[in-house]
Design a protein around this motif. Sequence first.
Motif, PDB file in Angstrom:
ATOM      1  N   SER A  61      -1.866 -14.084 -53.543  1.00 65.54           N
ATOM      2  CA  SER A  61      -3.443 -14.206 -53.152  1.00 65.54           C
ATOM      3  C   SER A  61      -3.971 -14.395 -54.708  1.00 65.54           C
ATOM      4  O   SER A  61      -5.068 -15.229 -54.787  1.00 65.54           O
ATOM      5  CB  SER A  61      -3.983 -13.208 -52.497  1.00 65.54           C
ATOM      6  N   ALA A  62      -3.382 -13.249 -55.467  1.00 70.35           N
ATOM      7  CA  ALA A  62      -4.176 -13.373 -56.853  1.00 70.35           C
ATOM      8  C   ALA A  62      -3.603 -14.512 -57.867  1.00 70.35           C
ATOM      9  O   ALA A  62      -4.349 -15.147 -58.506  1.00 70.35           O
ATOM     10  CB  ALA A  62      -3.691 -12.074 -57.613  1.00 70.35           C
ATOM     11  N   VAL A  67      -1.042 -22.479 -53.776  1.00 70.65           N
ATOM     12  CA  VAL A  67       0.026 -22.387 -52.595  1.00 70.65           C
ATOM     13  C   VAL A  67      -0.886 -21.654 -51.602  1.00 70.65           C
ATOM     14  O   VAL A  67      -0.869 -22.195 -50.242  1.00 70.65           O
ATOM     15  CB  VAL A  67       1.269 -21.628 -53.074  1.00 70.65           C
ATOM     16  N   MET A  68      -1.642 -20.796 -51.519  1.00 69.64           N
ATOM     17  CA  MET A  68      -2.188 -19.851 -50.530  1.00 69.64           C
ATOM     18  C   MET A  68      -3.312 -20.801 -50.004  1.00 69.64           C
ATOM     19  O   MET A  68      -3.630 -20.458 -48.748  1.00 69.64           O
ATOM     20  CB  MET A  68      -2.860 -18.680 -51.033  1.00 69.64           C
ATOM     21  N   SER A  69      -3.880 -21.711 -50.697  1.00 70.35           N
ATOM     22  CA  SER A  69      -5.016 -22.375 -50.020  1.00 70.35           C
ATOM     23  C   SER A  69      -4.690 -23.786 -49.470  1.00 70.35           C
ATOM     24  O   SER A  69      -5.486 -24.548 -48.792  1.00 70.35           O
ATOM     25  CB  SER A  69      -6.161 -22.924 -51.273  1.00 70.35           C
ATOM     26  N   THR A  70      -3.241 -23.909 -49.286  1.00 72.17           N
ATOM     27  CA  THR A  70      -2.839 -25.219 -48.598  1.00 72.17           C
ATOM     28  C   THR A  70      -3.178 -25.211 -46.943  1.00 72.17           C
ATOM     29  O   THR A  70      -2.753 -24.160 -46.593  1.00 72.17           O
ATOM     30  CB  THR A  70      -1.281 -25.203 -48.815  1.00 72.17           C
ATOM     31  N   LYS A  71      -3.838 -26.297 -46.655  1.00 71.83           N
ATOM     32  CA  LYS A  71      -3.983 -26.216 -45.235  1.00 71.83           C
ATOM     33  C   LYS A  71      -2.703 -26.314 -44.201  1.00 71.83           C
ATOM     34  O   LYS A  71      -1.629 -27.097 -44.869  1.00 71.83           O
ATOM     35  CB  LYS A  71      -4.739 -27.548 -44.963  1.00 71.83           C
ATOM     36  N   VAL A  72      -2.552 -25.627 -43.313  1.00 73.03           N
ATOM     37  CA  VAL A  72      -1.668 -25.584 -42.360  1.00 73.03           C
ATOM     38  C   VAL A  72      -1.671 -26.332 -40.960  1.00 73.03           C
ATOM     39  O   VAL A  72      -1.213 -27.249 -40.872  1.00 73.03           O
ATOM     40  CB  VAL A  72      -0.873 -24.349 -42.081  1.00 73.03           C
ATOM     41  N   ALA A  76      -7.040 -23.572 -41.102  1.00 74.01           N
ATOM     42  CA  ALA A  76      -6.430 -22.512 -41.265  1.00 74.01           C
ATOM     43  C   ALA A  76      -5.285 -22.804 -42.486  1.00 74.01           C
ATOM     44  O   ALA A  76      -4.388 -23.720 -42.528  1.00 74.01           O
ATOM     45  CB  ALA A  76      -5.460 -22.331 -40.092  1.00 74.01           C
ATOM     46  N   ASN A  77      -5.187 -21.947 -43.705  1.00 72.01           N
ATOM     47  CA  ASN A  77      -4.542 -22.130 -44.738  1.00 72.01           C
ATOM     48  C   ASN A  77      -3.386 -21.035 -44.683  1.00 72.01           C
ATOM     49  O   ASN A  77      -3.064 -20.238 -43.663  1.00 72.01           O
ATOM     50  CB  ASN A  77      -5.022 -22.130 -46.145  1.00 72.01           C
ATOM     51  N   VAL A  78      -2.444 -21.217 -45.611  1.00 68.76           N
ATOM     52  CA  VAL A  78      -1.169 -20.294 -45.679  1.00 68.76           C
ATOM     53  C   VAL A  78      -1.736 -18.855 -46.149  1.00 68.76           C
ATOM     54  O   VAL A  78      -1.097 -17.904 -45.410  1.00 68.76           O
ATOM     55  CB  VAL A  78      -0.305 -20.738 -47.021  1.00 68.76           C
ATOM     56  N   ALA A  79      -2.884 -18.475 -46.839  1.00 66.80           N
ATOM     57  CA  ALA A  79      -3.257 -17.227 -46.754  1.00 66.80           C
ATOM     58  C   ALA A  79      -3.603 -16.547 -45.580  1.00 66.80           C
ATOM     59  O   ALA A  79      -3.214 -15.509 -45.325  1.00 66.80           O
ATOM     60  CB  ALA A  79      -4.384 -17.098 -47.996  1.00 66.80           C
ATOM     61  N   LEU A  80      -4.327 -17.226 -44.794  1.00 62.94           N
ATOM     62  CA  LEU A  80      -4.718 -16.896 -43.296  1.00 62.94           C
ATOM     63  C   LEU A  80      -3.140 -16.567 -42.526  1.00 62.94           C
ATOM     64  O   LEU A  80      -3.274 -15.226 -41.874  1.00 62.94           O
ATOM     65  CB  LEU A  80      -5.410 -17.890 -42.462  1.00 62.94           C
ATOM     66  N   PHE A  81      -2.342 -17.332 -42.588  1.00 65.16           N
ATOM     67  CA  PHE A  81      -0.926 -16.897 -41.691  1.00 65.16           C
ATOM     68  C   PHE A  81      -0.353 -15.737 -42.409  1.00 65.16           C
ATOM     69  O   PHE A  81       0.158 -15.044 -41.752  1.00 65.16           O
ATOM     70  CB  PHE A  81      -0.154 -18.060 -41.828  1.00 65.16           C
ATOM     71  N   PHE A  82      -0.279 -15.674 -43.721  1.00 68.59           N
ATOM     72  CA  PHE A  82       0.306 -14.634 -44.524  1.00 68.59           C
ATOM     73  C   PHE A  82      -0.400 -13.257 -44.043  1.00 68.59           C
ATOM     74  O   PHE A  82       0.225 -12.284 -43.611  1.00 68.59           O
ATOM     75  CB  PHE A  82       0.052 -14.583 -46.139  1.00 68.59           C
TER      76      PHE A  82
END
Length: 131
Positions: A61-62, A67-72, A76-82
Amino acid sequence: MTTTHSVPEASDPPPGGDLEARSAAMHDDPRFLELRSRLVRFVLPASIGFLAWYVLYVLMSAYARDVMSTKVVGSANVALFFGLLQFVTTFGIAILYSRYANRRFDPLADELREELEAGPGVPGARKGEDA
């Protein structure tokens, strides 16, 4: 009708022997040592694994925002799923611990507790055994 309860004298020994002394002696019992070993064999790897997973989430996240902002799916992005997987992991570990404890800790812990609460007897003897 009144009931009176007798208060034990300070010089009377506690019922079932000295619980503190028996508790201290229980720490040397091989069954107690096995119980602690079983606990450590589950808790240590589970804790290390979960903390590593959490630190990965924080570090990504930091430092891996792309990568974390990639839309899935949709927005909803990778960060939300993590983040959601952190909750799933927490509940999963709790369920696994409960099952492991019921199978590996509780029978032995119940045996030790019954022996401890029963008072002085034959140390290390299991239920139904005489020495």
